[in-house]
Scaffold this active site. Sequence first.
Site, PDB file in Angstrom:
ATOM      1  N   ASP A  22       0.812  -1.225   0.000  1.00  0.00           N
ATOM      2  CA  ASP A  22       0.000   0.000   0.000  1.00  0.00           C
ATOM      3  C   ASP A  22       0.843   1.273   0.000  1.00  0.00           C
ATOM      4  OD1 ASP A  22      -2.234  -1.741   0.362  1.00  0.00           O
ATOM      5  OD2 ASP A  22      -1.783  -1.782   2.501  1.00  0.00           O
ATOM      6  N   LYS A  80       2.051   2.323  -5.022  1.00  0.00           N
ATOM      7  CA  LYS A  80       2.642   1.823  -6.276  1.00  0.00           C
ATOM      8  C   LYS A  80       1.747   2.170  -7.456  1.00  0.00           C
ATOM      9  CE  LYS A  80       2.926  -2.416  -4.666  1.00  0.00           C
ATOM     10  NZ  LYS A  80       2.726  -2.227  -3.230  1.00  0.00           N
ATOM     11  N   GLY A 101      -4.538  -3.922  -4.513  1.00  0.00           N
ATOM     12  CA  GLY A 101      -5.585  -2.975  -4.897  1.00  0.00           C
ATOM     13  C   GLY A 101      -4.949  -1.629  -5.145  1.00  0.00           C
ATOM     14  N   HIS A 102      -5.177  -1.086  -6.329  1.00  0.00           N
ATOM     15  CA  HIS A 102      -4.614   0.216  -6.639  1.00  0.00           C
ATOM     16  C   HIS A 102      -5.746   1.193  -6.815  1.00  0.00           C
ATOM     17  CE1 HIS A 102      -0.744  -1.406  -7.037  1.00  0.00           C
ATOM     18  NE2 HIS A 102      -0.874  -1.922  -8.232  1.00  0.00           N
ATOM     19  N   GLN A 136       1.956  -6.099  -3.352  1.00  0.00           N
ATOM     20  CA  GLN A 136       2.403  -6.229  -1.952  1.00  0.00           C
ATOM     21  C   GLN A 136       3.799  -5.597  -1.820  1.00  0.00           C
ATOM     22  OE1 GLN A 136       0.986  -9.526  -3.335  1.00  0.00           O
ATOM     23  NE2 GLN A 136      -0.875  -8.401  -2.910  1.00  0.00           N
TER      24      GLN A 136
HETATM   25  P1  IMP Z   1      -3.011 -12.727   1.479  1.00  0.00           P
HETATM   26  O1  IMP Z   1      -2.057 -12.215   0.468  1.00  0.00           O
HETATM   27  O2  IMP Z   1      -4.445 -12.378   1.201  1.00  0.00           O
HETATM   28  O3  IMP Z   1      -2.830 -14.207   1.728  1.00  0.00           O
HETATM   29  O4  IMP Z   1      -2.681 -12.017   2.881  1.00  0.00           O
HETATM   30  C1  IMP Z   1      -1.455 -12.257   3.577  1.00  0.00           C
HETATM   31  C2  IMP Z   1      -0.965 -10.987   4.254  1.00  0.00           C
HETATM   32  O5  IMP Z   1      -0.557 -10.046   3.257  1.00  0.00           O
HETATM   33  C3  IMP Z   1      -2.017 -10.271   5.097  1.00  0.00           C
HETATM   34  O6  IMP Z   1      -1.379  -9.654   6.206  1.00  0.00           O
HETATM   35  C4  IMP Z   1      -2.540  -9.193   4.163  1.00  0.00           C
HETATM   36  O7  IMP Z   1      -3.091  -8.105   4.860  1.00  0.00           O
HETATM   37  C5  IMP Z   1      -1.274  -8.823   3.432  1.00  0.00           C
HETATM   38  N1  IMP Z   1      -1.533  -8.262   2.095  1.00  0.00           N
HETATM   39  C6  IMP Z   1      -1.880  -8.938   0.988  1.00  0.00           C
HETATM   40  N2  IMP Z   1      -2.003  -8.091  -0.054  1.00  0.00           N
HETATM   41  C7  IMP Z   1      -1.720  -6.860   0.401  1.00  0.00           C
HETATM   42  C8  IMP Z   1      -1.633  -5.568  -0.210  1.00  0.00           C
HETATM   43  O8  IMP Z   1      -1.833  -5.372  -1.417  1.00  0.00           O
HETATM   44  N3  IMP Z   1      -1.306  -4.546   0.612  1.00  0.00           N
HETATM   45  C9  IMP Z   1      -1.030  -4.721   1.917  1.00  0.00           C
HETATM   46  N4  IMP Z   1      -1.078  -5.893   2.522  1.00  0.00           N
HETATM   47  C10 IMP Z   1      -1.413  -6.974   1.782  1.00  0.00           C
END
Ligand code: IMP
Length: 431
Positions: free
Chosen positions: A13, A16, A40-41, A225
């Site tokens: 977040d 990007k 999510g952008h 991420q």
């Molecule tokens: P998952 O990717 O849904 O399996 O989540 C695993 C961890 O990564 C969790 O702590 C989520 O909150 C974090 N996470 C996944 N995608 C994002 C993102 O785009 N931004 C911030 N945190 C993320």
Amino acid sequence: MSVLVIVGAQWGDEGKGKVVDRFAAHADVVVRFMGGNNAGHTLVVGNEKTVVHLIPAGVLHPQTICVLGNGVVIDPKVLCEEVEGLQKRGYLTDPAQLRIDERAHLILPIHRMLDQARERSLGERSLGTTGRGIGPAYEDKAARRGLRVIDLFDEKYFREGVERIVAERGLVLEKLYGGTAPTADAICEEYAVYRDRLGPYVTDTSSLVADKIAAGRRVLFEGAQAAMLDIDHGTYPFVTSSNTVAGAVGTGAGVAPRHIGRVLGISKSYTTRVGAGPFPTELEGGVGAKLREVGGEFGATTGRPRRCGWFDAVVVRQAARLSGLSGLAITKLDVLSGIHPLKIAVAYDCEGVRYDRVPSGVRSLARARPIYEELDGWDEDLGAARRVEDLPAAARRYVSRIEELIGTPVTLISVGAEREETILLRDPFLL
Ligand code: IMP
């Protein structure tokens, strides 16, 4: 070299989307190489806000080809909705603008159900995943029973694969978590619709990207991420299920490492994290609440409030090393206006031992106490700054201290959500 990789340098977040959107204007191709619709952008152009989860942030530039590489896990339901939503707003009118890799793995409804059921059953020990089925889909990929986009086009093979996944994973969903698995018939029927809708976009993107690179076209790789969520190098187990560092471009897009030269890391001027896991510079209440409110720190994908804290140079320095950052973009500098003094973590104290890197053990990291340096704040509104000279001296000092601590030149500073609210110091394609 005309290849640029953009990756997150913290816990995600970082903004990007805005940076990719800006450079996508000068790119021929934008490629996503890992993750899925857990990203999510939010793109802000004029008064219009567009949120994309899967499709690369370059989509708002009609001349830019958007690629979902083999390393991405694709929920076709979400992708179809995203395509239709963009088309309704006049974007993505030419199918050739979106290319989906044949080898990318599919997220099935049972993956989403498993993700959510597992999180519920973990209660307080949950990871705080996005619940989109990302982890279970990558698990099936590694277990060699996953289904890929290409499999949608072989009905018999697809059905047998779905039956196997439903049999194996359905058992866990039902017996362990008390859920009800969807039938293979229901999944096959639903996915036949997605196959027909997505068919015109499917191809071998690794060769497409190779051809573009060979032709000297500008190719931008859009990470999702961030470094601290990397499954190998992040704060395991509080991570996502894929590699997020720049090296993942090689496997996630099928591009040889020698083509990867420039890497731009994105970091906020402070730190945020969603989901569970250690966060040494976290601030509860006070300044943390102010950062959340002023910075609008709520997830673009899940709407969850983000945890907020001071800038952590230990984390960003580690990200710079892992991804070989050639430049750093600092976003949301405007959010820090009016906070006095500002603090930056320069190292950690882990039970009396000084750490200049992120400790590997999750429990050591949870106990790490940041060693802070204080810097003067500023009160001015930064939204109108377009050149470094427009920034107050204290803000310039803050940025240059980050630059020193990370050992990477700052190439861009963002001072607001709008495309124009940006100070560009150097073109990252030319670093
Ligand atoms: P998952 O990717 O849904 O399996 O989540 C695993 C961890 O990564 C969790 O702590 C989520 O909150 C974090 N996470 C996944 N995608 C994002 C993102 O785009 N931004 C911030 N945190 C993320």
